[in-house]
Design an enzyme around this catalytic site. Structure first.
Site, PDB file in Angstrom:
ATOM      1  N   HIS A   1      44.177  47.641  49.380  1.00 23.55           N
ATOM      2  CA  HIS A   1      44.602  46.335  48.874  1.00 23.55           C
ATOM      3  C   HIS A   1      43.412  45.385  48.769  1.00 23.55           C
ATOM      4  O   HIS A   1      42.373  45.585  49.404  1.00 23.55           O
ATOM      5  CB  HIS A   1      45.673  45.705  49.777  1.00 23.55           C
ATOM      6  CG  HIS A   1      45.166  45.372  51.157  1.00 23.55           C
ATOM      7  ND1 HIS A   1      44.924  46.327  52.114  1.00 23.55           N
ATOM      8  CD2 HIS A   1      44.832  44.175  51.725  1.00 23.55           C
ATOM      9  CE1 HIS A   1      44.480  45.751  53.226  1.00 23.55           C
ATOM     10  NE2 HIS A   1      44.399  44.454  53.017  1.00 23.55           N
TER      11      HIS A   1
ATOM     12  N   ASP B   1      42.953  41.231  49.494  1.00 23.30           N
ATOM     13  CA  ASP B   1      43.728  40.272  50.281  1.00 23.30           C
ATOM     14  C   ASP B   1      44.420  39.229  49.402  1.00 23.30           C
ATOM     15  O   ASP B   1      43.784  38.621  48.539  1.00 23.30           O
ATOM     16  CB  ASP B   1      42.806  39.536  51.279  1.00 23.30           C
ATOM     17  CG  ASP B   1      42.328  40.462  52.390  1.00 23.30           C
ATOM     18  OD1 ASP B   1      43.052  41.421  52.717  1.00 23.30           O
ATOM     19  OD2 ASP B   1      41.229  40.211  52.925  1.00 23.30           O
TER      20      ASP B   1
ATOM     21  N   HIS C   1      40.142  47.206  50.253  1.00 21.70           N
ATOM     22  CA  HIS C   1      39.836  47.804  51.559  1.00 21.70           C
ATOM     23  C   HIS C   1      41.082  48.450  52.145  1.00 21.70           C
ATOM     24  O   HIS C   1      42.205  48.208  51.690  1.00 21.70           O
ATOM     25  CB  HIS C   1      39.219  46.777  52.517  1.00 21.70           C
ATOM     26  CG  HIS C   1      40.061  45.557  52.740  1.00 21.70           C
ATOM     27  ND1 HIS C   1      40.126  44.535  51.839  1.00 21.70           N
ATOM     28  CD2 HIS C   1      40.888  45.208  53.755  1.00 21.70           C
ATOM     29  CE1 HIS C   1      40.932  43.593  52.293  1.00 21.70           C
ATOM     30  NE2 HIS C   1      41.429  43.991  53.458  1.00 21.70           N
TER      31      HIS C   1
ATOM     32  N   ARG D   1      40.047  37.589  62.092  1.00 24.40           N
ATOM     33  CA  ARG D   1      39.663  37.488  60.669  1.00 24.40           C
ATOM     34  C   ARG D   1      39.691  36.035  60.222  1.00 24.40           C
ATOM     35  O   ARG D   1      40.663  35.329  60.492  1.00 24.40           O
ATOM     36  CB  ARG D   1      40.634  38.312  59.809  1.00 24.40           C
ATOM     37  CG  ARG D   1      40.160  38.463  58.369  1.00 24.40           C
ATOM     38  CD  ARG D   1      41.114  39.313  57.558  1.00 24.40           C
ATOM     39  NE  ARG D   1      41.972  38.478  56.733  1.00 24.40           N
ATOM     40  CZ  ARG D   1      42.896  38.938  55.899  1.00 24.40           C
ATOM     41  NH1 ARG D   1      43.102  40.241  55.794  1.00 24.40           N
ATOM     42  NH2 ARG D   1      43.625  38.119  55.181  1.00 24.40           N
TER      43      ARG D   1
END
Ligand code: SIN
Length: 287
Positions: A103, A105, A263, A278
């Protein structure tokens, strides 16, 4: 190169993308020259990695802010006391991880992220690598005919399959396969249209911009009509020759350019804990 943080060196990780940078302390304040070198490496290599970084959540956010405004995930949990830091974790008895599929983000947003900076807090003794795929290369490998066809198309993106009330996150809220429980909402049904081929706002290069996590269909096409070509593109996008793979250690950092990569967080470490922080940076509207 000497850059105030010491000598910066950049070592490529694979033929497709990825470079490891050493000689930088991300918690410190990089001078303009060091920052420019990091920024250029980020644009050149699509994802950059750092080892042995000691950063507080506030220092993590401060480094991210040098690239733009922080984008807070609308559904995923934040670190207590740090709303701009998302916490990603899998406990040792969990079976399902977060981000375990190819995907980009948050492409369901009008302004999907420029990138995310992921910081390893707790790492299993083996496994739990993250893979990245270069979407410039995925575009460039297409035939002229396919490039023309895709260049004229938009795609509809939505968070519904992940964060809708019938989505995957709802299923994992209701069982004990995943301790990390993103929120789910009716709002996840909202749709956003983006070009299938986007032009990177800083490099000017074209990249494929569809992903299995959030792309629903081509604009003006039904889901059934879209499925065969989307499936082919998803397979094409993640060919091994377009990828690199990062093996984490505690205090490693990855910073990926979400405008030209996808990723995949590998879920191959059952029985062990993994925890990451994150921070995500807002991008522009894809064009
Ligand atoms: C993600 O941000 O999709 C998760 C990446 C990872 O945990 O490796």
């Amino acid at each position: 190169m000497a850059h105030g943080n010491g000598a910066i060196s950049i070592k490529r990780l694979s033929g497709a993308l990825g470079a490891e940078i050493s000689g930088v302390d991300l918690a410190g304040s990089q001078d303009n020259e060091a920052f420019a070198a990091i920024h250029q490496a980020f644009l050149d290599h699509c994802v950059i990695f750092f080892r042995d970084q000691i950063m507080t959540p506030d220092q993590h956010v401060a480094f991210a802010r040098r690239f733009g405004r922080i984008s807070v995930h609308p559904y995923a949990p934040a670190l207590p006391g740090h709303p701009e830091v998302m916490t990603i974790f899998k406990e040792k008895d969990d079976k399902v991880n977060f981000g375990g599929g190819w995907h980009s983000d948050m492409t369901f947003l009008e302004k999907p992220p420029l990138g995310s900076i992921l910081y390893a807090k707790d790492i299993p003794p083996y496994g739990g690598d993250t893979m990245f795929a270069n979407q410039y290369l995925a575009y460039e490998a297409l035939s002229p005919g396919m490039k023309r066809t895709l260049g004229a198309l938009n795609a509809v993106h939505s968070a519904n399959a992940q964060y809708g009330v019938d989505g995957r996150s709802e299923a994992s809220r209701n069982n004990d396969q995943r301790s990390m429980k993103p929120m789910t909402s009716e709002d996840a049904k909202a749709e956003m249209v983006h070009p299938v081929v986007r032009t990177h706002p800083e490099t000017g290069r074209k990249a494929l911009y569809v992903n299995v996590g959030f792309t629903q269909r081509f604009e003006g096409w039904t889901k059934d009509e879209s499925r065969p070509l989307l499936r082919w593109l998803y397979e094409h996008c993640a060919q091994p020759e377009f990828t690199c793979r990062f093996n984490w250690a505690k205090n490693s950092v990855a910073f990926w350019d979400n405008r030209c990569t996808q990723h995949y967080a590998l879920n191959d470490y059952h029985g062990f804990r993994r925890e990451m922080n994150r921070v995500t940076i807002e991008g522009d509207r894809p064009r």
